[in-house]
Design an enzyme around this catalytic site. Structure first.
Site, PDB file in Angstrom:
ATOM      1  N   LYS A   8     -27.667  61.096 -24.777  1.00 21.88           N
ATOM      2  CA  LYS A   8     -28.468  62.002 -25.606  1.00 21.88           C
ATOM      3  C   LYS A   8     -29.851  62.114 -24.979  1.00 21.88           C
ATOM      4  CE  LYS A   8     -31.319  58.710 -27.195  1.00 21.88           C
ATOM      5  NZ  LYS A   8     -32.763  58.661 -26.758  1.00 21.88           N
ATOM      6  N   ASP A 133     -30.471  54.459 -32.670  1.00 21.04           N
ATOM      7  CA  ASP A 133     -29.972  55.778 -32.261  1.00 21.04           C
ATOM      8  C   ASP A 133     -28.448  55.783 -32.156  1.00 21.04           C
ATOM      9  OD1 ASP A 133     -29.817  54.298 -29.972  1.00 21.04           O
ATOM     10  OD2 ASP A 133     -31.053  55.593 -28.735  1.00 21.04           O
TER      11      ASP A 133
END
Ligand SMILES: C[C@@](CO)(OP(=O)(O)O)[C@H](O)COP(=O)(O)OP(=O)(O)OC[C@H]1O[C@@H](n2ccc(N)nc2=O)[C@H](O)[C@@H]1O
Ligand SMILES: Nc1ncnc2c1ncn2[C@@H]1O[C@H](COP(=O)(O)OP(=O)(O)O)[C@@H](O)[C@H]1O
Length: 268
Positions: A8, A133
């Site tokens: 990401k 995350d």
């Protein structure tokens, strides 16, 4: 079964306040990119764990893939042991979320393989216990995130008409240390609003608080950002707490780009 945990990038990141639990309230936009590891889960197994590709530091028993299995085993006593092979390709500790992605894909693979019946919301809760995350990779599409990074609102953001260049200089930045160098503040413009503007405007309105915190100790990082803009990036920034950078370029304009830095460069 083989799955491919993707990485990401963060498009903007504001550290808003310090929380009583020692974490920071933040706002960010997580966006998935197709730079992946490969994760093989074999059953039946004996909870073996092997790796190839980039060497993962630390004791393999602490690997997030095994942490994910142990986390589910606490609630699913009959969860069978498996053999795990991780081919590591996403740079480690780079702000690309590779370890968190491996953990999230492990949770999902075990849930699917053994039909554990865990809902998406429950998977997000398990993922939050493995890293801030990690929940993003259960959703794994563009989201506006707050909290520690686990409170997610999908955003309508399709960047498939753009090309991406990731540059990793191999500098390891400790996330906790990076946070300690930031003075939290409420942003003037919320990322939820600025991300809705055209990509061409992002250079002026979207920022990552970690850059100002980290660049003084690593001035070579600011040079990467300048290099990406000089090469024609419409938007360039450090991802998360770094040290990887992302440059967003017009589609199909990156073939001839020469980011001659000696760093790892990924063209996506
Ligand atoms: C801040 C982000 C932005 O994406 O950095 P990157 O990892 O991407 O660089 C992530 O949310 C990081 O997530 P993750 O890497 O899982 O961090 P964690 O292991 O949960 O926490 C590592 C350390 O970072 C600090 N931390 C992390 C997240 C947060 N919202 N506040 C914090 O203060 C804490 O000191 C914590 O001990
Ligand atoms: N499967 C894994 N892949 C990468 N790092 C892992 C993994 N399991 C545990 N770790 C540990 O997690 C940290 C890096 O996590 P990672 O998600 O790659 O960082 P970042 O969020 O900065 O991109 C390192 O301390 C590493 O030892």
């Amino acid at each position: 079964m083989i799955v491919f945990p993707n990485c990401k990038i963060n498009l903007g990141l504001h550290v808003v306040s310090k929380r009583p639990d020692g974490f920071h309230e933040l706002e960010t936009v997580f966006y998935p990119l197709p730079l992946t590891d490969a994760l093989e889960v074999i059953s039946p197994g004996s909870l073996s764990f092997t790796t190839s590709g980039i060497a993962v530091p630390g004791n393999s028993a602490d690997n997030l893939c095994l942490k994910a299995w142990r986390l589910l085993k606490q609630d699913f006593a009959d969860l069978p042991e498996v053999d795990i092979h991780l081919h590591k390709h996403i740079p480690i500790g780079a702000g690309l979320g590779g370890g968190s992605s491996d953990a999230a894909f492990m949770l999902q693979t075990l849930n699917n393989r053994f039909q554990l019946g865990i809902s998406k919301e429950q998977l997000i809760t398990y993922a939050a216990a493995l890293g801030s995350d990690c929940p993003f990779f259960i959703e794994n599409k563009a989201v506006y995130a707050t909290g520690r990074g686990e409170i997610m609102t999908p955003v309508n953001l399709d960047l498939s008409s753009w090309s991406f260049v990731l540059v990793y200089p191999g500098i390891h930045i400790n996330t906790g240390w990076a946070f300690s160098r930031i003075t939290p503040k409420v942003p003037v413009l919320s990322l939820r609003d600025s991300i809705a503007q055209p990509v061409e405007q992002w250079r002026e309105i979207i920022s990552n608080d970690f850059e100002a915190a980290v660049f003084p100790a690593h001035p070579e990082l600011a040079e990467i950002k300048d290099t990406l803009y000089a090469a024609g990036a419409v938007y360039a920034a450090m991802s998360g707490s770094g040290s990887a950078f992302v440059g967003i370029f017009p589609k199909n304009s990156i073939a001839g780009i020469d980011i001659n830095t000696g760093y790892k460069v990924f063209m996506l």
